[in-house]
Design a protein around this motif. Structure first.
Motif, mmCIF file in Angstrom:
data_model
loop_
_atom_site.group_PDB
_atom_site.id
_atom_site.type_symbol
_atom_site.label_atom_id
_atom_site.label_comp_id
_atom_site.label_asym_id
_atom_site.label_seq_id
_atom_site.Cartn_x
_atom_site.Cartn_y
_atom_site.Cartn_z
ATOM 1 N N ILE A 51 -4.991 -0.934 8.142
ATOM 2 C CA ILE A 51 -5.174 -1.494 6.779
ATOM 3 C C ILE A 51 -6.289 -2.352 6.543
ATOM 4 O O ILE A 51 -6.737 -2.568 5.578
ATOM 5 N N PHE A 52 -6.670 -3.209 7.839
ATOM 6 C CA PHE A 52 -7.264 -4.298 7.578
ATOM 7 C C PHE A 52 -8.826 -3.862 7.264
ATOM 8 O O PHE A 52 -9.685 -4.587 6.547
ATOM 9 N N ILE A 53 -9.179 -2.475 7.580
ATOM 10 C CA ILE A 53 -10.459 -1.924 7.143
ATOM 11 C C ILE A 53 -10.464 -1.957 5.489
ATOM 12 O O ILE A 53 -11.779 -2.129 4.810
ATOM 13 N N ALA A 54 -9.388 -1.567 4.947
ATOM 14 C CA ALA A 54 -9.307 -1.457 3.400
ATOM 15 C C ALA A 54 -9.791 -2.925 2.948
ATOM 16 O O ALA A 54 -10.397 -3.009 1.764
ATOM 17 N N VAL A 55 -8.991 -3.911 3.636
ATOM 18 C CA VAL A 55 -9.301 -5.304 3.027
ATOM 19 C C VAL A 55 -10.717 -5.511 3.110
ATOM 20 O O VAL A 55 -11.322 -6.526 2.526
ATOM 21 N N ALA A 56 -11.357 -5.284 4.438
ATOM 22 C CA ALA A 56 -12.778 -5.816 4.731
ATOM 23 C C ALA A 56 -13.541 -4.953 3.511
ATOM 24 O O ALA A 56 -14.432 -5.753 3.059
ATOM 25 N N LEU A 57 -13.155 -3.915 3.122
ATOM 26 C CA LEU A 57 -13.923 -2.897 2.174
ATOM 27 C C LEU A 57 -14.156 -3.777 0.981
ATOM 28 O O LEU A 57 -14.746 -3.778 0.266
ATOM 29 N N PHE A 58 -12.908 -4.122 0.651
ATOM 30 C CA PHE A 58 -12.485 -4.848 -0.670
ATOM 31 C C PHE A 58 -13.238 -6.346 -0.611
ATOM 32 O O PHE A 58 -14.138 -6.465 -1.628
ATOM 33 N N ILE A 59 -13.267 -7.112 0.241
ATOM 34 C CA ILE A 59 -14.052 -8.332 0.213
ATOM 35 C C ILE A 59 -15.500 -8.076 0.301
ATOM 36 O O ILE A 59 -16.080 -8.740 -0.390
ATOM 37 N N VAL A 60 -16.129 -7.046 0.947
ATOM 38 C CA VAL A 60 -17.422 -7.169 1.206
ATOM 39 C C VAL A 60 -17.869 -6.277 -0.338
ATOM 40 O O VAL A 60 -19.158 -7.126 -0.617
ATOM 41 N N VAL B 298 -3.011 1.004 -5.226
ATOM 42 C CA VAL B 298 -2.409 2.670 -5.436
ATOM 43 C C VAL B 298 -3.156 3.467 -4.909
ATOM 44 O O VAL B 298 -2.700 4.588 -4.157
ATOM 45 N N SER B 299 -4.569 3.376 -5.239
ATOM 46 C CA SER B 299 -5.540 4.625 -4.507
ATOM 47 C C SER B 299 -5.599 4.514 -2.862
ATOM 48 O O SER B 299 -5.329 5.908 -2.497
ATOM 49 N N VAL B 300 -5.394 3.269 -2.340
ATOM 50 C CA VAL B 300 -5.324 3.334 -0.806
ATOM 51 C C VAL B 300 -4.078 4.097 -0.377
ATOM 52 O O VAL B 300 -4.182 4.916 0.586
ATOM 53 N N LEU B 301 -2.958 3.626 -0.868
ATOM 54 C CA LEU B 301 -1.809 3.941 -0.422
ATOM 55 C C LEU B 301 -1.561 5.573 -0.689
ATOM 56 O O LEU B 301 -1.067 6.223 0.356
ATOM 57 N N VAL B 302 -1.601 5.995 -1.772
ATOM 58 C CA VAL B 302 -1.658 7.245 -2.151
ATOM 59 C C VAL B 302 -2.712 8.154 -1.294
ATOM 60 O O VAL B 302 -2.244 9.155 -0.746
ATOM 61 N N GLY B 303 -3.840 7.628 -0.916
ATOM 62 C CA GLY B 303 -4.771 8.052 0.022
ATOM 63 C C GLY B 303 -4.396 8.532 1.297
ATOM 64 O O GLY B 303 -4.470 9.495 1.815
ATOM 65 N N PRO C 247 -11.154 9.918 10.238
ATOM 66 C CA PRO C 247 -11.700 10.134 9.018
ATOM 67 C C PRO C 247 -11.067 9.997 7.816
ATOM 68 O O PRO C 247 -11.435 9.429 6.797
ATOM 69 N N TRP C 248 -10.030 10.616 7.798
ATOM 70 C CA TRP C 248 -8.901 10.674 6.479
ATOM 71 C C TRP C 248 -8.508 9.267 6.247
ATOM 72 O O TRP C 248 -8.246 8.662 5.027
ATOM 73 N N GLN C 249 -8.267 8.421 7.470
ATOM 74 C CA GLN C 249 -7.895 7.106 7.111
ATOM 75 C C GLN C 249 -8.955 6.263 6.574
ATOM 76 O O GLN C 249 -8.773 5.455 5.483
ATOM 77 N N LEU C 250 -10.112 6.482 6.900
ATOM 78 C CA LEU C 250 -11.310 5.756 6.452
ATOM 79 C C LEU C 250 -11.536 6.311 4.947
ATOM 80 O O LEU C 250 -11.862 5.253 4.220
#
Length: 439
Positions: free
Chosen positions: A336-345, A425-430, A370-373
């Motif tokens: 999930i750290f990739i999601a955090v990195a995307l959010f910050i960048v 919500v979008s990340v968790l549901v995704g 790919p589905w995780q990303l």
């Protein structure tokens, strides 16, 4: 030490680009490439030419549609939908903004419906902050939901080599975003006091600073404007059809024998033909296309993508082993750290496209699915962290009641809660949808 200095060079180039905004983000990216090549001796990385060509084709088609009056026609439809259910404006406005941004591939549609959202909310005694703070955020979610946005073009180009096509991406993004917007609207509808108990509004009202907004004239769309939207919409449907039914695509020689034409190429062909049909059938002047706002913003996106992606790819390709070694354990234990990195960048660059091209390749290098990303990609809505985007500033300026505002803490403002709800919500549901169908 060299890797750390190179990383600082990348961050410095991006930071300088963010300060000046627009296409200069890409120009500073090119300057960063020069430093990496000249000072550190790194080979220049690859440039995502397929994504650039897709964006160029899409903004050409969208520019032709706007020149024909199609964007104005879409705005008229959006305005009628919002006015049809005034008491539910907090729920309807964000969905309308999302759907139209998804269809048009740009969030600029929001600017035209903003006055209507304010008019309907104020006229029905709904605290304007509630719909006005969530609608622009939802329109930006439409960028990651759109088959024809610049951010989607980049994502398709990155995912296609992994066998994850545009239809796979949309199968995760669309339902996740729809659910996230509903959740955010539910929360947003509870935020803030009613205007009759809001001290800021009451003070402005007493000072004579608030007047009832004038009704916005929708106008009547021409036949050519309507025709251009149908042509553009047909192009989107064709893209989806070719993505779903691989057998419909032309078969060409490949390295391992005959193979279907790549979707990135199909999108380019379809959208350029869409632009041609609009120009011919709607009798639109080709000289008007480059003047369209959608086209101009798309050209800025191309330059920004060119420079930032070149910079990121130069750094990542030269330090792949170090990146995997340093971040591999984190990715295994907490992807999930990739999601955090995307959010910050996205927050720092105020660009979904820049965040996508900077972080998604790192996730690919680390071996994430790919589905995780794709699920975590929606965290790029973090671009609304700081209240510096044009849509945010325009919304605050228009709301004469003062209910849509920035607090003294800067990063906490009227858009914060809705943005965070949508991101989480979008990340968790995704991730849930991706795990069920692709895990």
């Amino acid at each position: 030490m060299d890797v750390a200095l190179q990383a600082l060079t990348v961050l410095a180039a991006i930071a300088l680009g963010v300060r000046t905004k627009g296409l200069t983000v890409g120009l500073w990216g090119a300057a960063g490439v020069l430093v990496l090549v000249w000072v550190f001796g790194l080979p220049p990385g690859s440039v995502p030419t397929s994504a650039i060509f897709v964006i160029f084709a899409v903004v050409t088609a969208a520019g032709a549609m706007q020149a024909a009056g199609g964007i104005d026609y879409l705005v008229g439809i959006a305005q009628r939908v919002i006015r049809a259910h005034p008491n539910q404006v907090t729920f309807i406005a964000p969905y309308v903004a999302w759907l139209f941004a998804t269809g048009a591939g740009t969030g600029f549609v929001y600017y035209s419906i903003l006055p209507v959202i304010y008019e309907v909310a104020y006229g029905n005694k709904v605290r304007p902050e509630r719909p006005m703070a969530i609608a622009p955020t939802a329109s930006q979610m439409g960028i990651t939901s759109s088959p024809v946005s610049s951010a989607m073009a980049i994502m398709v180009g990155l995912m296609a080599p992994l066998g994850f096509e545009i239809t796979n991406i949309l199968s995760i993004v669309l339902p996740s975003t729809a659910i996230a917007i509903g959740a955010a609207a539910f929360v947003q509808n509870k935020i803030g006091k009613p205007l009759d108990r809001d001290p800021v509004y009451q003070a402005r009202l007493a000072a004579g600073e608030v007047t009832a907004p004038e009704p916005v004239d929708i106008g009547v769309a021409s036949a050519s404007a309507k025709r251009s939207t149908w042509i553009f919409g047909t192009g989107i449907l064709l893209i989806l059809a070719f993505g779903i039914f691989e057998g419909l695509r032309p078969v060409i020689p490949g390295a391992d024998g005959p193979e279907p034409l790549a979707m990135t190429t199909m999108i380019q062909i379809i959208m350029l033909i869409v632009a041609l049909v609009i120009l011919l059938w709607c009798r639109t002047r080709s000289a008007d296309v480059p003047r369209a706002q959608v086209f101009r913003s798309g050209m800025s996106a191309i330059i920004a993508l060119w420079g930032v992606s070149w910079l990121a790819n130069t750094f990542i390709a030269a330090n792949e082993d170090s990146i995997v070694e340093g971040l591999g354990g984190i990715a295994d234990n907490a992807p999930i750290f990739i999601a955090v990195a995307l959010f910050i960048v996205a927050a720092l660059t105020t660009s979904q496209s820049s965040a996508t091209i900077a972080i998604i390749p790192i996730g690919i290098t680390l071996g994430l699915e790919p589905w995780q990303l794709t699920a975590m990609w929606m965290a790029v809505i973090g671009l609304y962290t700081f209240p510096i985007n044009g849509s945010q500033l325009a919304t605050i300026e228009l709301d004469a009641t003062g209910s849509t505002r920035i607090s003294r803490f800067v990063i906490y403002h009227s858009f914060t809660i809705g943005m965070l709800v949508m991101a989480v919500v979008s990340v968790l549901v995704g991730l849930g949808i991706g795990g069920i169908f692709y895990g």
